[in-house]
Scaffold this motif. Structure first.
Motif, PDB file in Angstrom:
ATOM      1  N   LEU A 116       0.855  -1.190   0.000  1.00 40.24           N
ATOM      2  CA  LEU A 116       0.000   0.000   0.000  1.00 40.24           C
ATOM      3  C   LEU A 116       0.891   1.239   0.000  1.00 40.24           C
ATOM      4  CD1 LEU A 116      -2.828   1.220   0.196  1.00 40.24           C
ATOM      5  CD2 LEU A 116      -2.641   1.046   2.688  1.00 40.24           C
ATOM      6  N   ASP A 117       0.752   2.072  -1.028  1.00 40.88           N
ATOM      7  CA  ASP A 117       1.669   3.207  -1.216  1.00 40.88           C
ATOM      8  C   ASP A 117       1.062   4.559  -0.863  1.00 40.88           C
ATOM      9  OD1 ASP A 117       3.782   1.580  -2.095  1.00 40.88           O
ATOM     10  OD2 ASP A 117       2.975   1.534  -4.140  1.00 40.88           O
ATOM     11  N   GLY A 118      -0.242   4.617  -0.651  1.00 48.51           N
ATOM     12  CA  GLY A 118      -0.806   5.906  -0.270  1.00 48.51           C
ATOM     13  C   GLY A 118      -2.306   6.005  -0.459  1.00 48.51           C
ATOM     14  N   LEU A 119      -2.873   7.027   0.166  1.00 45.03           N
ATOM     15  CA  LEU A 119      -4.290   7.341   0.030  1.00 45.03           C
ATOM     16  C   LEU A 119      -4.416   8.476  -0.969  1.00 45.03           C
ATOM     17  CD1 LEU A 119      -5.142   7.424   3.853  1.00 45.03           C
ATOM     18  CD2 LEU A 119      -5.042   5.438   2.312  1.00 45.03           C
ATOM     19  N   VAL A 120      -5.320   8.330  -1.918  1.00 40.68           N
ATOM     20  CA  VAL A 120      -5.474   9.321  -2.978  1.00 40.68           C
ATOM     21  C   VAL A 120      -6.744  10.123  -2.725  1.00 40.68           C
ATOM     22  CG1 VAL A 120      -5.658   9.685  -5.458  1.00 40.68           C
ATOM     23  CG2 VAL A 120      -4.284   7.771  -4.578  1.00 40.68           C
ATOM     24  N   LEU A 121      -6.569  11.398  -2.404  1.00 34.94           N
ATOM     25  CA  LEU A 121      -7.706  12.246  -2.049  1.00 34.94           C
ATOM     26  C   LEU A 121      -8.115  13.105  -3.239  1.00 34.94           C
ATOM     27  CD1 LEU A 121      -6.695  13.443   1.556  1.00 34.94           C
ATOM     28  CD2 LEU A 121      -7.673  11.271   0.805  1.00 34.94           C
ATOM     29  N   ALA A 122      -9.280  12.812  -3.783  1.00 35.01           N
ATOM     30  CA  ALA A 122      -9.799  13.540  -4.941  1.00 35.01           C
ATOM     31  C   ALA A 122     -10.761  14.632  -4.479  1.00 35.01           C
ATOM     32  CB  ALA A 122     -10.508  12.567  -5.881  1.00 35.01           C
ATOM     33  N   ARG A 123     -11.176  15.489  -5.420  1.00 30.09           N
ATOM     34  CA  ARG A 123     -12.128  16.561  -5.066  1.00 30.09           C
ATOM     35  C   ARG A 123     -13.531  16.010  -4.872  1.00 30.09           C
ATOM     36  NH1 ARG A 123      -7.552  17.364  -8.482  1.00 30.09           N
ATOM     37  NH2 ARG A 123      -6.755  19.488  -8.265  1.00 30.09           N
ATOM     38  N   ALA A 124     -13.818  14.889  -5.497  1.00 34.79           N
ATOM     39  CA  ALA A 124     -15.132  14.247  -5.350  1.00 34.79           C
ATOM     40  C   ALA A 124     -14.957  12.969  -4.546  1.00 34.79           C
ATOM     41  CB  ALA A 124     -15.721  13.924  -6.712  1.00 34.79           C
ATOM     42  N   ALA A 125     -15.897  12.705  -3.648  1.00 35.26           N
ATOM     43  CA  ALA A 125     -15.819  11.504  -2.807  1.00 35.26           C
ATOM     44  C   ALA A 125     -15.625  10.255  -3.662  1.00 35.26           C
ATOM     45  CB  ALA A 125     -17.093  11.387  -1.958  1.00 35.26           C
ATOM     46  N   PHE A 126     -16.357  10.190  -4.751  1.00 34.61           N
ATOM     47  CA  PHE A 126     -16.356   9.001  -5.610  1.00 34.61           C
ATOM     48  C   PHE A 126     -14.995   8.703  -6.217  1.00 34.61           C
ATOM     49  CE2 PHE A 126     -17.149   6.950  -9.786  1.00 34.61           C
ATOM     50  CZ  PHE A 126     -17.854   5.828  -9.358  1.00 34.61           C
ATOM     51  N   ASN A 127     -14.183   9.732  -6.447  1.00 42.46           N
ATOM     52  CA  ASN A 127     -12.898   9.542  -7.135  1.00 42.46           C
ATOM     53  C   ASN A 127     -11.719   9.293  -6.199  1.00 42.46           C
ATOM     54  OD1 ASN A 127     -13.819   9.667  -9.840  1.00 42.46           O
ATOM     55  ND2 ASN A 127     -14.089  11.891  -9.626  1.00 42.46           N
ATOM     56  N   HIS A 128     -11.992   9.156  -4.923  1.00 40.93           N
ATOM     57  CA  HIS A 128     -10.924   8.772  -3.997  1.00 40.93           C
ATOM     58  C   HIS A 128     -10.408   7.380  -4.357  1.00 40.93           C
ATOM     59  CE1 HIS A 128     -12.136  12.272  -1.832  1.00 40.93           C
ATOM     60  NE2 HIS A 128     -11.260  12.051  -0.861  1.00 40.93           N
ATOM     61  N   SER A 129      -9.137   7.152  -4.068  1.00 39.89           N
ATOM     62  CA  SER A 129      -8.551   5.875  -4.435  1.00 39.89           C
ATOM     63  C   SER A 129      -7.367   5.579  -3.524  1.00 39.89           C
ATOM     64  CB  SER A 129      -8.099   5.922  -5.899  1.00 39.89           C
ATOM     65  OG  SER A 129      -7.674   4.638  -6.330  1.00 39.89           O
ATOM     66  N   MET A 130      -6.642   4.528  -3.828  1.00 46.68           N
ATOM     67  CA  MET A 130      -5.402   4.239  -3.119  1.00 46.68           C
ATOM     68  C   MET A 130      -4.326   3.941  -4.147  1.00 46.68           C
ATOM     69  SD  MET A 130      -6.574   1.925   0.152  1.00 46.68           S
ATOM     70  CE  MET A 130      -7.725   2.604   1.389  1.00 46.68           C
ATOM     71  N   ASN A 131      -3.087   4.274  -3.818  1.00 48.13           N
ATOM     72  CA  ASN A 131      -1.950   3.851  -4.625  1.00 48.13           C
ATOM     73  C   ASN A 131      -1.394   2.559  -4.041  1.00 48.13           C
ATOM     74  OD1 ASN A 131      -2.050   5.893  -6.505  1.00 48.13           O
ATOM     75  ND2 ASN A 131      -0.671   7.251  -5.362  1.00 48.13           N
ATOM     76  N   TYR A 132      -1.045   1.644  -4.921  1.00 52.12           N
ATOM     77  CA  TYR A 132      -0.610   0.320  -4.465  1.00 52.12           C
ATOM     78  C   TYR A 132       0.131  -0.410  -5.582  1.00 52.12           C
ATOM     79  CZ  TYR A 132      -4.541  -1.219  -7.290  1.00 52.12           C
ATOM     80  OH  TYR A 132      -5.384  -1.433  -8.350  1.00 52.12           O
ATOM     81  N   ARG A 133       0.842  -1.447  -5.179  1.00 51.50           N
ATOM     82  CA  ARG A 133       1.424  -2.416  -6.110  1.00 51.50           C
ATOM     83  C   ARG A 133       0.984  -3.791  -5.632  1.00 51.50           C
ATOM     84  NH1 ARG A 133       6.851  -1.627  -4.183  1.00 51.50           N
ATOM     85  NH2 ARG A 133       5.708  -0.520  -2.543  1.00 51.50           N
ATOM     86  N   SER A 134       0.340  -4.540  -6.481  1.00 48.22           N
ATOM     87  CA  SER A 134      -0.163  -5.848  -6.063  1.00 48.22           C
ATOM     88  C   SER A 134       0.169  -6.913  -7.089  1.00 48.22           C
ATOM     89  CB  SER A 134      -1.678  -5.789  -5.841  1.00 48.22           C
ATOM     90  OG  SER A 134      -2.362  -5.669  -7.064  1.00 48.22           O
ATOM     91  N   ALA A 135       0.249  -8.131  -6.610  1.00 47.22           N
ATOM     92  CA  ALA A 135       0.455  -9.280  -7.487  1.00 47.22           C
ATOM     93  C   ALA A 135      -0.463 -10.399  -7.030  1.00 47.22           C
ATOM     94  CB  ALA A 135       1.902  -9.751  -7.443  1.00 47.22           C
ATOM     95  N   MET A 136      -0.898 -11.202  -7.979  1.00 46.19           N
ATOM     96  CA  MET A 136      -1.738 -12.349  -7.684  1.00 46.19           C
ATOM     97  C   MET A 136      -1.204 -13.523  -8.485  1.00 46.19           C
ATOM     98  SD  MET A 136      -5.838 -12.386  -7.923  1.00 46.19           S
ATOM     99  CE  MET A 136      -5.849 -10.834  -7.043  1.00 46.19           C
ATOM    100  N   ILE A 137      -1.034 -14.645  -7.830  1.00 48.04           N
ATOM    101  CA  ILE A 137      -0.434 -15.823  -8.451  1.00 48.04           C
ATOM    102  C   ILE A 137      -1.392 -16.998  -8.273  1.00 48.04           C
ATOM    103  CG2 ILE A 137       1.526 -17.421  -8.368  1.00 48.04           C
ATOM    104  CD1 ILE A 137       2.682 -14.699  -6.654  1.00 48.04           C
ATOM    105  N   TYR A 138      -1.693 -17.686  -9.357  1.00 49.25           N
ATOM    106  CA  TYR A 138      -2.567 -18.859  -9.307  1.00 49.25           C
ATOM    107  C   TYR A 138      -1.763 -20.123  -9.572  1.00 49.25           C
ATOM    108  CZ  TYR A 138      -6.792 -15.957  -9.447  1.00 49.25           C
ATOM    109  OH  TYR A 138      -7.784 -15.067  -9.145  1.00 49.25           O
ATOM    110  N   GLY A 139      -2.166 -21.196  -8.947  1.00 47.05           N
ATOM    111  CA  GLY A 139      -1.527 -22.481  -9.207  1.00 47.05           C
ATOM    112  C   GLY A 139      -1.621 -23.389  -8.008  1.00 47.05           C
ATOM    113  N   SER A 140      -0.725 -24.365  -7.980  1.00 47.12           N
ATOM    114  CA  SER A 140      -0.652 -25.291  -6.851  1.00 47.12           C
ATOM    115  C   SER A 140       0.786 -25.319  -6.358  1.00 47.12           C
ATOM    116  CB  SER A 140      -1.057 -26.703  -7.286  1.00 47.12           C
ATOM    117  OG  SER A 140      -2.400 -26.707  -7.721  1.00 47.12           O
TER     118      SER A 140
END
Lengths: 219, 219
Positions: B89-113
């Motif tokens: 988690l890299d940060g909280l993104v504060l927009a002028r509209a409530a709806f456009n708030h977001s977060m900065n992040y780097r994520s990975a997802m790995i599938y398998g066994s």
């Protein structure tokens, strides 16, 4: 502590290093409230999935949200069983023996099914999320309009079937290893606020308190 | 970037905000290598589970380990399908509209066994994990003895079926909202090293480099 609060179910009963388990509400709320994100596990026709998403707490429920069209929201609306995990990594524990190395952490795991937050309650729930992120900001921003709220799904899961597991403190070495000539201790980690970055175009508005105070310990 | 590296499977195809998806090896390795922990999702007779655990990378595999008797190891040994998630988690993104708030992040997802790492390779894999945690330390500590290694299960999962999703930068506000009199920008977050805490009884050994240098940015 654990003795006073038994595990709420078979699948929340910690078996490995069970002295690190906590089943009390205070421990759970503290771990949930310190988190901006959780991981949600569920199973569908493509297999098991593990999805990170933002979270907040209201009363005895953990909340998440997303676009109506997102897979997570679509699957959770169907009431499938989910497991939500929250983890705060607090440090690396360096012991004298390789085998006794560990990590310090605070974690919570919640089992259950999400429920859809009804239309009439969505705006209040999203405002509660904003209050967590940036206290007082909801009154400053443009609130969600009808279309924005209509496109958003808010979901909540009960915190009743939950368990916490934490580790704190230094290494637990074997007696025979205590005199080995190697540094031992904890390398602590903490999620910390960095200097705020104002968006362009810059607004000639004073920094609100939650921006001014950003830079204190957040975790 | 995404155009040059297509999703390796249907279930790794990002559909929401797909321009934030990355399918290249360099992005994946960077996200995995920056992580001390991952979350593993799987399904058994009790339902879906989401287990945080330490991880490291060797070549094109992600590794985890645990006690032979742990549920995670027992279930993974059976080759059940798993999904591994990593999030920074890299940060909280504060927009002028409530709806456009977001977060900065780097994520990975790995599938398998997961596959079990054979007995003869376990010590080398655990040494690779130590090298990630504290470079050079394996030569300083008491190495795992026969019983300790025998009680440990090491597992690896291929990084072939994986996907990354990241968000960086400031808020994406609607044109009409840009002049609203509210602060907008990013409140950055970073997992940071804190001052090392030596264990008691204190050893009269010099601090190794990985302790001396602890306090630099780790994430």
């Amino acid at each position: 502590m654990s003795a006073n609060h038994p595990a709420p179910s078979e699948r929340t009963q910690v078996k490995r290093i069970s002295e690190n388990a906590r089943y009390d509400q205070e421990s759970l709320y503290a771990i949930v409230d310190a988190a901006y994100v959780c991981h949600v596990a569920f199973h569908d026709q493509f297999g098991s999935h593990c999805i990170p998403t933002a979270c907040w707490r209201e009363g005895d429920f953990l909340y998440i949200h997303g676009a109506n069209a997102s897979r997570l929201c679509k699957v959770m609306k169907e009431g499938v069983q989910a497991c939500v995990a929250i983890l705060h990594l607090d440090g690396l524990v360096l012991a004298r023996a390789a085998f006794n190395h560990s990590m310090n952490y605070r974690s919570a795991m919640i089992y259950g099914s999400f429920m859809v937050v009804p239309e009439e309650d969505k705006a209040a729930s999203m405002a509660a999320f904003m209050e967590k992120i940036a206290p007082g900001r909801q009154a400053q921003v443009r609130p969600g309009n009808r279309a924005e709220l209509a496109g958003t799904t808010v979901l909540k899961i009960s915190l009743q079937e939950a368990v916490c597991k934490t580790r704190q403190g230094g290494p637990n070495d074997d007696e025979d290893d205590l005199t080995l000539p190697v540094w031992a201790g904890v390398l602590p980690l903490q999620l910390q606020a960095q200097a705020p970055i104002a968006a362009t175009p810059l607004q000639t508005v004073p920094e609100p308190d939650y921006v001014k105070s950003w830079g204190q310990v957040r975790d």
